[in-house]
Scaffold this active site. Structure first.
Site, short mmCIF file in Angstrom:
data_model
loop_
_atom_site.label_atom_id
_atom_site.label_comp_id
_atom_site.label_asym_id
_atom_site.label_seq_id
_atom_site.Cartn_x
_atom_site.Cartn_y
_atom_site.Cartn_z
N HIS A 52 -17.48 -12.87 -4.62
CA HIS A 52 -16.88 -13.97 -5.36
C HIS A 52 -17.64 -14.23 -6.66
O HIS A 52 -18.77 -13.74 -6.84
CB HIS A 52 -16.81 -15.24 -4.51
CG HIS A 52 -18.12 -15.66 -3.91
ND1 HIS A 52 -19.22 -15.99 -4.66
CD2 HIS A 52 -18.51 -15.80 -2.63
CE1 HIS A 52 -20.20 -16.34 -3.87
NE2 HIS A 52 -19.82 -16.21 -2.61
P1 TYD Z 1 -19.20 -17.66 2.11
O1 TYD Z 1 -19.01 -18.21 0.72
O2 TYD Z 1 -18.13 -16.74 2.62
O3 TYD Z 1 -20.61 -16.92 2.22
P2 TYD Z 1 -21.17 -15.68 1.34
O4 TYD Z 1 -21.30 -16.15 -0.06
O5 TYD Z 1 -22.50 -15.36 1.93
O6 TYD Z 1 -20.23 -14.53 1.49
O7 TYD Z 1 -19.38 -18.88 3.10
C1 TYD Z 1 -19.25 -18.76 4.50
C2 TYD Z 1 -18.74 -20.07 5.06
O8 TYD Z 1 -19.66 -21.13 4.85
C3 TYD Z 1 -17.43 -20.51 4.41
O9 TYD Z 1 -16.62 -21.08 5.44
C4 TYD Z 1 -17.82 -21.60 3.46
C5 TYD Z 1 -19.05 -22.18 4.11
N1 TYD Z 1 -20.05 -22.70 3.14
C6 TYD Z 1 -20.28 -24.06 3.07
O10 TYD Z 1 -19.64 -24.88 3.77
N2 TYD Z 1 -21.22 -24.53 2.20
C7 TYD Z 1 -21.94 -23.69 1.42
O11 TYD Z 1 -22.81 -24.15 0.64
C8 TYD Z 1 -21.69 -22.27 1.50
C9 TYD Z 1 -22.43 -21.31 0.64
C10 TYD Z 1 -20.73 -21.82 2.38
#
Ligand code: TYD
Length: 139
Positions: A52
């Site tokens: 992302h």
């Molecule tokens: P995600 O953005 O997919 O993680 P990565 O960047 O490691 O691929 O996040 C995983 C899950 O956690 C998603 O359901 C969103 C949640 N999340 C939060 O609630 N708060 C946060 O600060 C972050 C980074 C993720």
């Protein structure tokens, strides 16, 4: 925003006979005040995380244990890969760069410092949409 702003940061260390201590002060050792901290562990070698870009949030990623890789893309065909494997260094990621985190070692603990509170609305999770936004920005 482009990849020129992506860079490795080296943090001050205070080592003595008791062990090591690394200092990361918001606005000083990193270019923003920290509003959010999260950390990622238990991801194996086959996993690709991130995938992302963020409209607003800047990040610093530090492998406080183990190692991982971060691939950063600018949406214009350029990309750089960084290996994070030293607890006193981190990568600075400005807004509007695409990032993939992968190749996690079994003992990897990836500490992520963020400039903003979590807001799913500012995440861009579609690469084509990201490329279009970058194209519009440069017009
Ligand atoms: P995600 O953005 O997919 O993680 P990565 O960047 O490691 O691929 O996040 C995983 C899950 O956690 C998603 O359901 C969103 C949640 N999340 C939060 O609630 N708060 C946060 O600060 C972050 C980074 C993720």
């Amino acid at each position: 925003m482009n990849l020129e702003n992506v860079r490795m940061l080296e943090f001050p260390q205070k080592g003595d006979e008791r062990g090591r201590l690394v200092i990361v002060e918001g606005g000083m050792d990193i270019p923003f005040e920290v509003k959010r901290i999260f950390y990622i562990y238990g991801s194996d070698k086959t996993v690709v995380r991130g995938q992302h870009a963020n409209r607003k949030t800047q990040f610093v990623l530090i492998n406080v244990a183990g190692q991982s890789k971060v691939k950063v893309k600018d949406g214009k065909g350029n990309e750089i890969v960084f290996t994070l494997n030293r607890p006193h260094t981190g990568i600075y990621l400005p807004q509007m760069v695409w990032k993939d985190m992968y190749d996690f070692s079994e003992d990897s603990i990836l500490l992520c410092l963020a400039s903003e509170h979590y807001d799913p609305e500012e995440y861009i999770r579609d690469y084509d949409q990201f490329m279009l936004m970058i194209e519009k920005e440069s017009q």
